[in-house]
Write an enzyme that holds these catalytic residues in place. Structure first.
Site, PDB file in Angstrom:
ATOM      1  N   HIS A 218       0.830  -1.200   0.000  1.00  0.00           N
ATOM      2  CA  HIS A 218       0.000   0.000   0.000  1.00  0.00           C
ATOM      3  C   HIS A 218       0.866   1.252   0.000  1.00  0.00           C
ATOM      4  O   HIS A 218       0.385   2.346   0.299  1.00  0.00           O
ATOM      5  CB  HIS A 218      -0.925   0.022   1.216  1.00  0.00           C
ATOM      6  CG  HIS A 218      -1.954  -1.052   1.202  1.00  0.00           C
ATOM      7  ND1 HIS A 218      -1.729  -2.289   1.755  1.00  0.00           N
ATOM      8  CD2 HIS A 218      -3.208  -1.080   0.704  1.00  0.00           C
ATOM      9  CE1 HIS A 218      -2.808  -3.040   1.595  1.00  0.00           C
ATOM     10  NE2 HIS A 218      -3.712  -2.336   0.961  1.00  0.00           N
ATOM     11  N   ASP A 388      -1.213   4.895   4.092  1.00  0.00           N
ATOM     12  CA  ASP A 388      -1.272   5.041   2.640  1.00  0.00           C
ATOM     13  C   ASP A 388      -1.969   6.310   2.192  1.00  0.00           C
ATOM     14  O   ASP A 388      -2.130   6.537   0.995  1.00  0.00           O
ATOM     15  CB  ASP A 388      -1.964   3.829   2.015  1.00  0.00           C
ATOM     16  CG  ASP A 388      -3.280   3.518   2.703  1.00  0.00           C
ATOM     17  OD1 ASP A 388      -4.003   4.471   3.029  1.00  0.00           O
ATOM     18  OD2 ASP A 388      -3.574   2.338   2.912  1.00  0.00           O
ATOM     19  N   GLY A 389      -2.428   7.139   3.120  1.00  0.00           N
ATOM     20  CA  GLY A 389      -2.968   8.441   2.759  1.00  0.00           C
ATOM     21  C   GLY A 389      -4.408   8.460   2.316  1.00  0.00           C
ATOM     22  O   GLY A 389      -4.858   9.457   1.763  1.00  0.00           O
ATOM     23  N   GLY A 392      -8.396  10.539   4.818  1.00  0.00           N
ATOM     24  CA  GLY A 392      -9.190  11.746   4.588  1.00  0.00           C
ATOM     25  C   GLY A 392     -10.258  11.542   3.537  1.00  0.00           C
ATOM     26  O   GLY A 392     -11.410  11.957   3.720  1.00  0.00           O
ATOM     27  N   THR A 428      -9.887   0.095   6.698  1.00  0.00           N
ATOM     28  CA  THR A 428      -9.851  -0.395   8.071  1.00  0.00           C
ATOM     29  C   THR A 428     -10.864   0.312   8.945  1.00  0.00           C
ATOM     30  O   THR A 428     -11.629  -0.310   9.682  1.00  0.00           O
ATOM     31  CB  THR A 428      -8.437  -0.190   8.656  1.00  0.00           C
ATOM     32  OG1 THR A 428      -7.497  -0.900   7.858  1.00  0.00           O
ATOM     33  CG2 THR A 428      -8.370  -0.663  10.095  1.00  0.00           C
ATOM     34  N   SER A 429     -10.890   1.636   8.874  1.00  0.00           N
ATOM     35  CA  SER A 429     -11.681   2.399   9.838  1.00  0.00           C
ATOM     36  C   SER A 429     -13.132   2.582   9.431  1.00  0.00           C
ATOM     37  O   SER A 429     -13.985   2.810  10.302  1.00  0.00           O
ATOM     38  CB  SER A 429     -11.039   3.773  10.051  1.00  0.00           C
ATOM     39  OG  SER A 429     -10.905   4.451   8.819  1.00  0.00           O
ATOM     40  N   ARG A 527      -2.637  -0.223   9.900  1.00  0.00           N
ATOM     41  CA  ARG A 527      -1.523  -0.078   8.973  1.00  0.00           C
ATOM     42  C   ARG A 527      -0.369   0.709   9.560  1.00  0.00           C
ATOM     43  O   ARG A 527       0.783   0.522   9.174  1.00  0.00           O
ATOM     44  CB  ARG A 527      -2.007   0.600   7.686  1.00  0.00           C
ATOM     45  CG  ARG A 527      -2.824  -0.361   6.842  1.00  0.00           C
ATOM     46  CD  ARG A 527      -3.148   0.238   5.496  1.00  0.00           C
ATOM     47  NE  ARG A 527      -4.082  -0.635   4.796  1.00  0.00           N
ATOM     48  CZ  ARG A 527      -4.962  -0.212   3.940  1.00  0.00           C
ATOM     49  NH1 ARG A 527      -5.061   1.062   3.658  1.00  0.00           N
ATOM     50  NH2 ARG A 527      -5.769  -1.058   3.329  1.00  0.00           N
ATOM     51  N   ASP A 540      -2.794   9.706  15.502  1.00  0.00           N
ATOM     52  CA  ASP A 540      -3.568   8.796  14.663  1.00  0.00           C
ATOM     53  C   ASP A 540      -4.756   9.526  14.028  1.00  0.00           C
ATOM     54  O   ASP A 540      -5.568  10.130  14.748  1.00  0.00           O
ATOM     55  CB  ASP A 540      -4.088   7.634  15.507  1.00  0.00           C
ATOM     56  CG  ASP A 540      -4.901   6.668  14.678  1.00  0.00           C
ATOM     57  OD1 ASP A 540      -4.305   5.960  13.852  1.00  0.00           O
ATOM     58  OD2 ASP A 540      -6.134   6.636  14.851  1.00  0.00           O
ATOM     59  N   PRO A 541      -4.891   9.493  12.690  1.00  0.00           N
ATOM     60  CA  PRO A 541      -6.009  10.201  12.043  1.00  0.00           C
ATOM     61  C   PRO A 541      -7.379   9.702  12.494  1.00  0.00           C
ATOM     62  O   PRO A 541      -8.322  10.499  12.633  1.00  0.00           O
ATOM     63  CB  PRO A 541      -5.777   9.935  10.550  1.00  0.00           C
ATOM     64  CG  PRO A 541      -4.328   9.628  10.430  1.00  0.00           C
ATOM     65  CD  PRO A 541      -3.967   8.907  11.692  1.00  0.00           C
TER      66      PRO A 541
END
Length: 574
Positions: A218, A388-389, A392, A428-429, A527, A540-541
């Site tokens: 990723h 992996d960005g 957002g 994931t989220s 990740r 963590d975002p």
């Protein structure tokens, strides 16, 4: 490649393009998206279903058909498919002996395949799972996540596809898959990062003359950055590391030389010769050396090596004929009749109409949507530093989907968020946020009234418990629960304190503190756990997104005290 992706439905469009390139072989279902083999082998009693984030092609879709997979569920770029894709693809492909899921060990993939398996078992469909975990770079005792699943997935799918065509049972296929995984290891290197589809720039930068050693598919950073050696020395180092990690066994091996997207065939073929020489020099027999791009990371300039110790009969499974888009290892059989691909799309008439007079409460949804839109770029930049960005974009896309559901069906905002994230947001989220919204929906009044502190505390605790059951995350693992758990604890304390003046604001403050504190944690889940110390210093975002949610609740229902909270853009600064 990301310069030329269609703006609308790029993954669906690419899936349809695959059917055009291989007429009569594949059909596409559009909503939810999955691809299915049109002519599976008649001797099969078990369907093989796999999938994962897009951007790794020809992984998964390339092995769709006879001798390979029955169905494939592609997620968005570098994001897992959601559980509804997997559930419906499995139900459509299931055979008399059940369904075998082949899953790469990434948190989002594991969670969504697990949820789909639970739904299938509830329907009476036998299900088993083979978890591919071959990545040597993430073989760490400090990680609760385990090794990533990477290019050995190709070996697993090919061998299991041949065995399934011979009528193997669900138990036999699951056991074979586990043995192949246990006897396979991979390691990858990169000289240049992939192009981010969001920023159209390299996802990370490397100094001239360096390589990242141990990168992920990723686009995750490697476990270390090294001075770039001569390619022969690099292959020797990678071979040593792989053989040190492989279990003892027979000397016959299958060697896969896999390009990560921008590595040329010329380079891969040359690396294949160097690898063969390294193996034979150690007294091993490389029965197959297979160069090519099989598991890409968009357009990353790099390659991976995979070694599998072969057991009796596995070589015959590898050379068994296939009828799949990827020519592995023999040309496609002739005699296929070309036909039009079918694309399933939801009918306009099938949409649920809004209930008459049902407006639903939109305050939380609208406030959260505005906040997420404001900080989307910040969250993207933070996620690029630890993953992996895509966070957002995933969060913003889910919120937009919720707004659309609320508009079309008159759902209250929290219910719309729950439905959108559970059914339509992968990664994931995405589904984990869906579980949180599902529980919050029971505590946030649909008429727009202020939620009871006790009910909100119970909902937050229940959401945390559900997320823990599915993903295993605990406070301290550097995930969204590091913000959710302190918020739930704060609400529980306020519920027992009759004098609490601003419980929602206090909960939001607790969530913010928890989210920002993740910057000092070494991630153990998700990740971010794969990049090790590269994640230190970065909050963590997902935890920040939870904090933003409680900030929105406080802003709506406690306007007098909410100004104590920082601005959303401030806490999400990269």
């Amino acid at each position: 490649m990301s310069y030329f992706l269609p703006e609308n439905a790029p993954v669906l469009t690419a899936a349809r393009g695959l059917t055009l390139a291989h007429p009569g072989m594949i059909e596409v279902n559009g909503a939810p998206l999955y691809l299915r083999a049109r002519d599976p082998h008649p001797d099969r009693t078990v369907a093989l279903v796999s999938g994962g984030g897009s951007g790794h092609e020809p992984l998964h879709t390339g092995l769709l058909g006879r001798g390979g997979l029955d169905a494939v569920c592609p997620g968005e770029i570098f994001a897992s498919p959601h559980n509804r894709q997997i559930y419906e693809a499995s139900a459509a492909a299931a055979r008399s002996g059940g369904v075998l899921h082949i899953v790469k060990n990434y948190t989002g993939d594991v969670i969504n395949f697990q949820i789909a398996a639970e739904r299938l078992r509830h329907d009476g469909v036998p299900v088993a799972t083979v978890l591919v975990e071959d990545d040597l770079a993430t073989d760490s005792a400090d990680s609760a996540t385990g090794r990533r699943g990477t290019a050995a997935t190709v070996v697993v799918e090919k061998l299991l596809g041949a065995a399934a065509d011979r009528g193997a049972s669900l138990e036999e296929l699951a056991e074979l898959g586990r043995r192949v995984v246990a006897r396979s290891r991979s390691i990858a290197v990169a000289a240049r990062a992939q192009t981010s589809p969001t920023t159209v720039s390299p996802a990370f930068t490397l100094d001239e003359g360096t390589l990242d050693y141990g990168v992920g598919i990723h686009g995750e950073r490697g476990i270390r950055t090294i001075a770039r050696p001569a390619v022969g020395d690099l292959v020797r180092r990678m071979t040593d590391d792989l053989l040190d990690a492989l279990p003892e066994g027979p000397g016959e091996v299958l060697a896969l030389v896999n390009g990560l997207g921008a590595t040329t065939e010329l380079e891969l073929n040359a690396i294949g010769v160097l690898l063969r020489d390294e193996l034979t020099g150690r007294g091993l027999t490389p029965v197959f050396v297979v160069p090519g791009t099989f598991t890409a990371a968009l357009d990353m300039a790099g390659f991976s090596l995979t070694l599998t110790r072969l057991e009796d009969g596995w070589a015959d499974l590898w050379t068994a004929s296939t009828r799949t888009p990827l020519v592995l290892p023999r040309p496609l059989n002739g005699g296929e009749t070309a036909g039009e691909a079918t694309v399933g799309v939801p009918a306009e008439a099938a949409r649920t109409a809004p209930a008459e007079g049902a407006a639903g409460d939109r305050a939380l949804l609208d406030r959260y949507a505005a906040t997420v839109t404001q900080v989307r770029d910040n969250l993207t930049k933070l996620d690029q530093l630890v993953g992996d960005g895509d966070f957002g974009d995933n969060l913003t896309g889910g919120v937009r989907r919720a707004v659309k559901l609320a508009d079309e069906r008159g759902l209250d905002g929290t219910t719309a968020l729950a439905e959108a994230f559970l059914d339509d947001v992968g990664g994931t989220s995405g589904p984990l946020f869906g579980l949180l919204f599902q529980h919050l929906a029971s505590a946030v009044p649909a008429d727009g009234g202020a939620p009871g502190v006790g009910a909100l505390a119970e909902a937050a605790e229940a959401g945390f418990a559900a997320i823990h059951r599915v993903g295993g995350a605990n406070p301290g693992d550097c995930t969204l629960v590091d913000a959710l758990a302190p918020a739930a604890e704060s609400l529980t304390a306020s519920a027992g304190d009759a004098g609490a003046e601003a419980p929602l604001t206090e909960a939001a403050q607790a969530a913010i503190r928890g989210a920002l504190a993740t910057a000092s944690l070494r991630p153990r889940r998700g990740r971010a756990s794969y990049v090790g110390d590269h994640a230190l210093g970065v909050p963590d975002p997902g935890a920040l997104a939870v904090a933003l949610l409680f900030m929105a609740l406080a802003d709506i229902h406690e306007p007098a005290t909410a100004p104590r909270l920082p601005a959303p853009g401030h806490i999400t600064l990269p």
